[in-house]
Write a protein that holds these residues in place. Sequence first.
Motif, PDB file in Angstrom:
ATOM      1  N   ASN A 120       1.825  -1.569   5.601  1.00 44.29           N
ATOM      2  CA  ASN A 120       1.708  -1.193   4.191  1.00 44.29           C
ATOM      3  C   ASN A 120       0.285  -1.427   3.672  1.00 44.29           C
ATOM      4  O   ASN A 120      -0.279  -0.606   2.959  1.00 44.29           O
ATOM      5  CB  ASN A 120       2.693  -1.997   3.340  1.00 44.29           C
ATOM      6  N   PHE A 133      -2.548   8.802  -5.439  1.00 46.20           N
ATOM      7  CA  PHE A 133      -2.184   8.008  -4.262  1.00 46.20           C
ATOM      8  C   PHE A 133      -1.332   6.790  -4.596  1.00 46.20           C
ATOM      9  O   PHE A 133      -0.569   6.304  -3.766  1.00 46.20           O
ATOM     10  CB  PHE A 133      -3.433   7.616  -3.455  1.00 46.20           C
ATOM     11  N   LYS A 134      -1.438   6.294  -5.826  1.00 45.94           N
ATOM     12  CA  LYS A 134      -0.632   5.131  -6.192  1.00 45.94           C
ATOM     13  C   LYS A 134       0.846   5.493  -6.277  1.00 45.94           C
ATOM     14  O   LYS A 134       1.711   4.737  -5.812  1.00 45.94           O
ATOM     15  CB  LYS A 134      -1.134   4.554  -7.511  1.00 45.94           C
ATOM     16  N   VAL A 137      -2.135   1.208   4.964  1.00 46.16           N
ATOM     17  CA  VAL A 137      -1.954   2.496   4.287  1.00 46.16           C
ATOM     18  C   VAL A 137      -2.614   2.476   2.913  1.00 46.16           C
ATOM     19  O   VAL A 137      -3.318   3.414   2.524  1.00 46.16           O
ATOM     20  CB  VAL A 137      -0.457   2.847   4.159  1.00 46.16           C
ATOM     21  N   LEU A 138      -2.404   1.395   2.165  1.00 43.59           N
ATOM     22  CA  LEU A 138      -3.007   1.295   0.832  1.00 43.59           C
ATOM     23  C   LEU A 138      -4.534   1.329   0.938  1.00 43.59           C
ATOM     24  O   LEU A 138      -5.201   1.996   0.138  1.00 43.59           O
ATOM     25  CB  LEU A 138      -2.549   0.016   0.131  1.00 43.59           C
ATOM     26  N   TRP A 167       5.911   6.146   0.566  1.00 47.10           N
ATOM     27  CA  TRP A 167       5.620   5.227   1.662  1.00 47.10           C
ATOM     28  C   TRP A 167       6.495   3.982   1.599  1.00 47.10           C
ATOM     29  O   TRP A 167       7.284   3.721   2.511  1.00 47.10           O
ATOM     30  CB  TRP A 167       4.147   4.831   1.676  1.00 47.10           C
ATOM     31  N   SER A 187      -6.843   4.524  -0.484  1.00 49.87           N
ATOM     32  CA  SER A 187      -7.728   4.111  -1.585  1.00 49.87           C
ATOM     33  C   SER A 187      -9.194   4.352  -1.275  1.00 49.87           C
ATOM     34  O   SER A 187     -10.031   4.338  -2.188  1.00 49.87           O
ATOM     35  CB  SER A 187      -7.532   2.619  -1.896  1.00 49.87           C
ATOM     36  N   TRP A 244       2.250   8.154  -4.769  1.00 47.59           N
ATOM     37  CA  TRP A 244       2.679   8.522  -3.418  1.00 47.59           C
ATOM     38  C   TRP A 244       3.002   7.264  -2.614  1.00 47.59           C
ATOM     39  O   TRP A 244       3.989   7.226  -1.876  1.00 47.59           O
ATOM     40  CB  TRP A 244       1.584   9.334  -2.728  1.00 47.59           C
ATOM     41  N   TYR A 245       2.170   6.254  -2.748  1.00 44.74           N
ATOM     42  CA  TYR A 245       2.365   5.010  -2.013  1.00 44.74           C
ATOM     43  C   TYR A 245       3.698   4.363  -2.376  1.00 44.74           C
ATOM     44  O   TYR A 245       4.435   3.909  -1.493  1.00 44.74           O
ATOM     45  CB  TYR A 245       1.203   4.065  -2.324  1.00 44.74           C
ATOM     46  N   LYS A 246       4.044   4.351  -3.649  1.00 44.61           N
ATOM     47  CA  LYS A 246       5.315   3.764  -4.075  1.00 44.61           C
ATOM     48  C   LYS A 246       6.496   4.650  -3.711  1.00 44.61           C
ATOM     49  O   LYS A 246       7.499   4.192  -3.144  1.00 44.61           O
ATOM     50  CB  LYS A 246       5.296   3.530  -5.587  1.00 44.61           C
ATOM     51  N   TRP A 258      -0.287   7.737  10.264  1.00 43.65           N
ATOM     52  CA  TRP A 258       0.501   6.876   9.374  1.00 43.65           C
ATOM     53  C   TRP A 258       1.272   5.800  10.134  1.00 43.65           C
ATOM     54  O   TRP A 258       2.265   5.280   9.640  1.00 43.65           O
ATOM     55  CB  TRP A 258       1.447   7.723   8.517  1.00 43.65           C
TER      56      TRP A 258
END
Length: 300
Positions: free
Chosen positions: A200, A218-219, A203-204, A226, A208, A221-223, A196
């Motif tokens: 940004n 994952f969307k 990571v996306l 991360w 994905s 988690w990303y917001k 990690w």
Amino acid sequence: MKFGILTLAFYGNATMERMLANTGGFVDKIYLSHSPVPWSKYNTNARETFSSDFDINKISSFPYAEKIQFLEGVWESDESQREHALQQARADGIDYLIIQDADEFYMPEDFLKNLDGIRKNPDYPAYICPWVKFWKNTGYVMQARKHRGLSKQTVTTCPNFAVNVNYPGIHFNLSRLVNEMDNAFMLDGLCLHLCWVLTNEEVLKKISTWGHSHQFDFKKWYKHKWLAWDKDTQYIGLFKRSDYLRAVPFHGKLPKELDGFSLPQQEFKPLSFLEKVDCWFLDFKAMIQIKLLENKKKLF
């Protein structure tokens, strides 16, 4: 006894050359497998948005370029891409294929310790080793809630360090795992996984397109975990938030190949009020899961 390394080229370009310099000198061959498009098995929409940005023209300037065999194709899954490389390694007379992604590093003594462990225990189908998973930069690692019966562990287990190429019936069946992982041998050398240490955008792209995209939201988690992360953020696990409690400082050594490595720039993006409520609710569920697991353990 011949050793090869298998690494996949899709993302992780910032560390690819450093990784090859880190361990390429210890093996006989390097298999660099590349697909211009992501796998379609895990996120069926990934190919509509993402493509590889790997620069094929750079290969000739890579460390140990003379050992590199470039494999290119389009595969539907992680395991099918790795299986293609395994078959090539078998045809080339490689005995053990090391699974080393572009963001995985070793202190030289640890990598040599693992090779020696395989030489002394040559008849296992696969080999695993300990690892730490870095978070955001090389100063933090993820803290697992529980690992091998112990709480709050930063050292967990790399799912597959190497495969015995000539073991009867061996094949990849789930991402980097082979069908005989239950009989894998545990080695001692620590893997430093910069999983990690990314921007940004990287990571996306990773969450994905990788082999776990279908296993978690994952969307969100990303917001939640991360973009909005700070040092007090809890429950940063991907598949289950409760799997990893937080990120904690790392005080170990890094290999010389990471000297001068430019840490990625990561823009902080705070959550909106509704996103905070949603995050709090999911974190609360994670906390309840932990309490239930602890109470179940006490009962038994």
